[in-house]
Design an enzyme around this catalytic site. Structure first.
Site, PDB file in Angstrom:
ATOM      1  N   ARG A   1       4.735   0.376  -6.075  1.00  0.00           N
ATOM      2  CA  ARG A   1       4.682  -0.473  -4.893  1.00  0.00           C
ATOM      3  C   ARG A   1       3.676  -1.618  -5.058  1.00  0.00           C
ATOM      4  NH1 ARG A   1       6.843   1.796  -0.366  1.00  0.00           N
ATOM      5  NH2 ARG A   1       5.359   0.859   1.062  1.00  0.00           N
TER       6      ARG A   1
ATOM      7  N   TRP B   1      -3.104  -2.490  -1.512  1.00  0.00           N
ATOM      8  CA  TRP B   1      -2.780  -3.847  -1.948  1.00  0.00           C
ATOM      9  C   TRP B   1      -3.534  -4.761  -1.002  1.00  0.00           C
ATOM     10  CZ3 TRP B   1      -0.094  -8.264  -0.190  1.00  0.00           C
ATOM     11  CH2 TRP B   1       0.364  -9.137  -1.187  1.00  0.00           C
TER      12      TRP B   1
ATOM     13  N   ASN C   1      -1.276   1.396   6.066  1.00  0.00           N
ATOM     14  CA  ASN C   1      -0.465   0.352   5.439  1.00  0.00           C
ATOM     15  C   ASN C   1      -0.042  -0.593   6.554  1.00  0.00           C
ATOM     16  OD1 ASN C   1       1.265  -1.145   3.918  1.00  0.00           O
ATOM     17  ND2 ASN C   1       2.771   0.473   3.572  1.00  0.00           N
ATOM     18  N   GLY C   2      -0.149  -1.908   6.330  1.00  0.00           N
ATOM     19  CA  GLY C   2       0.234  -2.873   7.353  1.00  0.00           C
ATOM     20  C   GLY C   2      -0.921  -3.819   7.634  1.00  0.00           C
TER      21      GLY C   2
ATOM     22  N   LYS D   1       6.278  -3.822  -4.965  1.00  0.00           N
ATOM     23  CA  LYS D   1       7.709  -3.518  -5.018  1.00  0.00           C
ATOM     24  C   LYS D   1       8.343  -3.699  -3.652  1.00  0.00           C
ATOM     25  CE  LYS D   1      11.456  -1.913  -6.915  1.00  0.00           C
ATOM     26  NZ  LYS D   1      12.165  -2.793  -7.856  1.00  0.00           N
TER      27      LYS D   1
ATOM     28  N   GLU E   1      17.452 -16.295 -11.393  1.00  0.00           N
ATOM     29  CA  GLU E   1      17.017 -14.904 -11.547  1.00  0.00           C
ATOM     30  C   GLU E   1      16.269 -14.717 -12.873  1.00  0.00           C
ATOM     31  OE1 GLU E   1      16.497 -12.454  -9.873  1.00  0.00           O
ATOM     32  OE2 GLU E   1      16.591 -10.697 -11.155  1.00  0.00           O
TER      33      GLU E   1
ATOM     34  N   CYS F   1       0.826  -1.218   0.000  1.00  0.00           N
ATOM     35  CA  CYS F   1       0.000   0.000   0.000  1.00  0.00           C
ATOM     36  C   CYS F   1       0.858   1.265   0.000  1.00  0.00           C
ATOM     37  CB  CYS F   1      -0.879   0.047   1.228  1.00  0.00           C
ATOM     38  SG  CYS F   1      -1.856  -1.413   1.480  1.00  0.00           S
TER      39      CYS F   1
ATOM     40  N   GLU G   1       7.567 -13.236 -13.226  1.00  0.00           N
ATOM     41  CA  GLU G   1       6.886 -12.081 -12.634  1.00  0.00           C
ATOM     42  C   GLU G   1       6.282 -11.150 -13.671  1.00  0.00           C
ATOM     43  OE1 GLU G   1       9.043  -9.958  -9.474  1.00  0.00           O
ATOM     44  OE2 GLU G   1      10.838  -9.942 -10.655  1.00  0.00           O
TER      45      GLU G   1
ATOM     46  N   LYS H   1      12.439 -13.410 -13.170  1.00  0.00           N
ATOM     47  CA  LYS H   1      12.081 -12.227 -13.967  1.00  0.00           C
ATOM     48  C   LYS H   1      10.984 -12.583 -14.955  1.00  0.00           C
ATOM     49  CE  LYS H   1      13.357  -9.569 -12.328  1.00  0.00           C
ATOM     50  NZ  LYS H   1      14.283  -9.426 -11.221  1.00  0.00           N
TER      51      LYS H   1
ATOM     52  N   HIS I   1      18.085 -35.317 -12.694  1.00  0.00           N
ATOM     53  CA  HIS I   1      17.483 -35.855 -11.462  1.00  0.00           C
ATOM     54  C   HIS I   1      15.975 -35.576 -11.403  1.00  0.00           C
ATOM     55  CE1 HIS I   1      21.428 -36.932 -10.065  1.00  0.00           C
ATOM     56  NE2 HIS I   1      21.841 -35.722 -10.393  1.00  0.00           N
TER      57      HIS I   1
HETATM   58  O1  M6R Z   1      13.487  -4.852  -1.507  1.00  0.00           O
HETATM   59  P1  M6R Z   1      14.026  -6.228  -1.475  1.00  0.00           P
HETATM   60  O2  M6R Z   1      15.276  -6.384  -2.265  1.00  0.00           O
HETATM   61  O3  M6R Z   1      14.189  -6.751  -0.070  1.00  0.00           O
HETATM   62  O4  M6R Z   1      12.919  -7.128  -2.166  1.00  0.00           O
HETATM   63  C1  M6R Z   1      13.013  -8.511  -2.204  1.00  0.00           C
HETATM   64  C2  M6R Z   1      12.046  -9.094  -3.206  1.00  0.00           C
HETATM   65  O5  M6R Z   1      10.732  -8.791  -2.844  1.00  0.00           O
HETATM   66  C3  M6R Z   1      12.306  -8.581  -4.623  1.00  0.00           C
HETATM   67  O6  M6R Z   1      13.617  -8.824  -5.022  1.00  0.00           O
HETATM   68  C4  M6R Z   1      11.338  -9.244  -5.615  1.00  0.00           C
HETATM   69  O7  M6R Z   1      11.633 -10.604  -5.744  1.00  0.00           O
HETATM   70  C5  M6R Z   1      11.394  -8.523  -6.948  1.00  0.00           C
HETATM   71  N1  M6R Z   1      10.076  -8.356  -7.457  1.00  0.00           N
HETATM   72  C6  M6R Z   1      12.200  -9.236  -7.958  1.00  0.00           C
HETATM   73  O8  M6R Z   1      12.163  -8.675  -9.221  1.00  0.00           O
END
Ligand code: M6R
Length: 613
Positions: free
Chosen positions: A27, A75, A101-102, A608, A486, A2, A493, A490, A509
């Site tokens: 965010r 959110w 937020n929270g 984010k 990674e 949020c 997501e 990517k 395996h």
């Molecule tokens: O702010 P942070 O680096 O702690 O965030 C960790 C993850 O939430 C963040 O890397 C997330 O996996 C991203 N969306 C990756 O692209």
């Protein structure tokens, strides 16, 4: 997650809040709302979905002569992302509003108690209890009522509160959820969940700590302890980022802009920390001597998501050069396992935002157990940087795209610098090795800068034959294995394609059963120490007709016997391959996602900054 924006001052409040919310869109959110005070009455608009939906409802309100208000992007956690559940939430009188937020963990019992006292609820959210709880304690002193109300609350909150009967004042409060104030000499006072919302107006910020409350008027702010009511002296910090850094600058998406900003982000992260002649690294922020490091038996690297992948790469580097055993943990697992941690362990958290709830909980736990805690972070003043014993900042600049790109490569650079620093302090590498590794890291930004447009062009053509695939594998060995993970993260997501990353040697395996002519597999095969092994794994894939895409070293003609789909990368020092090979993995995801018409900067369901557990 949020986003909160609050403003009181001489400017018209609606545009200020909408601009702030726009800058917090990254965010992640699924509904939005705004409230402002006009002629002693609160005017509230809320809408499901994107900010654009809200904006269509408040066209006329933009010009409202109102100078105090709050905005929110939600959110969803408790209750669907509907208009009724969107913030701001009101008390029974409609004169008091709250954005939050929270998570209020005891909201259910509070709600029942408040209902029994006659309060009427109009949403399914945990937040609404806050509005009624404050109302319950409200006589004529809003700050006092907020302080009394939160005494009953368990959980995390960043709060903005406005009461029509106290028309000059906003109240902000924080517990385990980020909230930053913006202050200025002449354009009023602000609150926001993150700095980009403040940048068009002010660079002077104050970070609220847990259990602090701020009372804001157009020309004053007072910060007190939520528990004792005593005034807390705070330092105003100057943020060097500017508003333009959080703009797209002609790129179609923030993500693409941020991919192209990587050479600069790498240079900035290295700047002033490495001697180009000797490779000697200085990191005054952590300042360990060889003797200090001798007393460290082990390093724990703790992070989530992409930052966790950076930790996996760092394990290879630190163990190879600094000869310190490294354990890598996903923060949400770390915090709940029986940790063997004491003062001989160094814990390093890695986080772009510095606000990730699990990582934060992890470092708090490590500290309690006696470990020294260092954080690698991109956001100045974020909670993690304030709680760690030392911070090594990445200087990637604001990262707005939800998919982390430049923050990741900057984390790798910071971790490589730390590796060199530890190795130099412990004298586990020679002076010649320092020069060699120093040169390698200093050269990598130019290499990436030179290659980016070519790689993007090549990949945008290549993806035509598989952008509509349902599944995808990424494989790599050694230092390329975390980059395979990674790449898969990517892709999933931002394109919503099911993608998995594997260590190439692990395929046989189990995952090899997935391979057939319809399965695209991106294999990272740089000419490194495990090259021959990687090629054998790739041959196994080819034998099962997998659709291979190879990312390999320029001049490696053997790859052409395996597939036509090859992206060649320049030869760099072997330890730099994870940084370099990240670029095609990012671009492949970006090109596929845009080809599929996905919202790459704000992918569905993602936030984010993951500030809840
Ligand atoms: O702010 P942070 O680096 O702690 O965030 C960790 C993850 O939430 C963040 O890397 C997330 O996996 C991203 N969306 C990756 O692209």
């Amino acid at each position: 997650m949020c986003g909160i924006v609050g403003y009181c001052g001489p400017k018209r409040v609606v545009p200020v809040i909408l601009e702030g919310l726009r800058r917090l869109e990254y965010r992640g959110y699924d509904s939005a709302g705004i409230v402002y005070l006009e002629d002693d009455k609160l005017v509230k608009f809320r809408a499901e979905g994107k900010l654009a939906n809200l904006e269509t409802r408040i066209d006329d309100a933009i010009v409202a002569p109102a100078h105090i208000g709050l905005g929110h992007t939600r959110w969803a956690t408790h209750g669907a992302p509907t208009e009724e559940n969107a913030h701001p939430h009101s008390d029974c009188t409609g004169d008091l509003v709250v954005v939050h937020n929270g998570i209020i963990e005891n909201y259910h019992s509070l709600r029942e108690e408040l209902k029994a006292k006659g309060h009427v609820f109009t949403s399914e959210t945990d937040t609404e209890v806050l509005a009624h709880l404050i109302e319950e304690h409200l006589e004529n002193d809003l700050p006092k009522a907020v302080r009394e109300a939160v005494k009953h609350v368990e959980g995390s909150f960043a709060l903005g509160v406005l009461w029509a009967k106290n028309p000059d004042t906003l109240v902000a409060a924080r517990n385990q959820s980020p909230l930053v104030l913006g202050v200025s000499d002449d354009i009023g006072s602000f609150m926001a969940s993150d700095i980009p919302a403040l940048l068009p107006y002010t660079n002077q910020v104050i970070f609220l700590e847990d259990r602090e409350m701020a009372v804001l008027t157009a020309d004053s702010y007072t910060i007190t302890s939520l528990d004792t009511g005593e005034v807390v002296d705070k330092v105003v910090q100057f943020i060097e980022w500017n508003a333009a850094m959080a703009e797209k600058a002609g790129y179609k998406h923030f993500m693409l802009k941020e991919i192209y900003e990587q050479p600069q982000a790498i240079t900035n992260t290295l700047s002033g920390r490495i001697n180009p002649e000797t490779g000697e690294v200085t990191i005054p922020e952590i300042n360990f001597t060889g003797k200090d490091l001798e007393s460290i038996d082990r390093i724990f690297l703790v992070a989530c998501g992409t930052s966790w992948h950076a930790a996996l790469v760092a394990k290879y580097w630190i163990e190879k050069y600094a000869r310190i055993p490294v354990e890598v943990d996903i923060a949400s697992e770390f915090r709940y396992r029986n940790l063997l941690i004491d003062e001989r362990v160094m814990t390093i958290s890695i986080s772009q935002s510095g606000e990730t709830a699990d990582t934060l909980a992890g470092i708090r736990l490590a500290k309690q157990l006696g470990s020294k805690v260092i954080t690698i972070c991109n956001v100045v003043g974020s909670t993690m940087t304030r709680e760690a014993d030392g911070t090594v900042y990445t200087h990637a600049g604001p990262e707005i795209g939800v998919a982390s790109t430049k923050a990741f490569t900057a984390q790798l650079v910071a971790l490589f610098l730390m590796t060199l620093y530890f190795a130099q302090q412990k004298k586990t590498i020679t002076a010649e090795k320092s020069i060699e590794l120093g040169r390698a890291i200093l050269d990598i930004s130019t290499t990436i800068d030179n290659e980016l447009p070519r790689i993007q062009n090549q990949i945008s053509t290549l993806i035509e034959s598989f952008y509509d695939s349902k599944d995808f594998l990424f494989v790599g060995r050694g230092l390329s294995y975390p980059i395979a993970l990674e790449g898969a993260l990517k892709l999933k997501e931002i394109s919503y394609i099911h993608a998995e990353g594997y260590a190439s040697g692990e395929l046989k395996h189990g995952p090899i059963a997935l391979i057939d002519k319809d399965m695209p597999i991106l294999a990272l095969v740089p000419q490194d120490a495990v090259y021959q092994k990687s090629i054998s794994n790739v041959e196994e894939i080819k034998a099962r007709q997998g659709r291979l895409i190879l990312i390999g070293t320029a001049g490696d003609d053997h790859l052409q016997n395996i597939t036509d789909d090859i992206v060649y990368m320049p030869k760099v020092h072997e330890d730099m391959n994870p940084i370099l090979y990240t670029i095609p993995a990012q671009l492949l995801s970006y090109e596929i996602a845009t080809r599929r018409g996905c919202d790459v900067d704000q992918p569905r369901n993602l936030a984010k900054s993951v500030t809840v557990e």
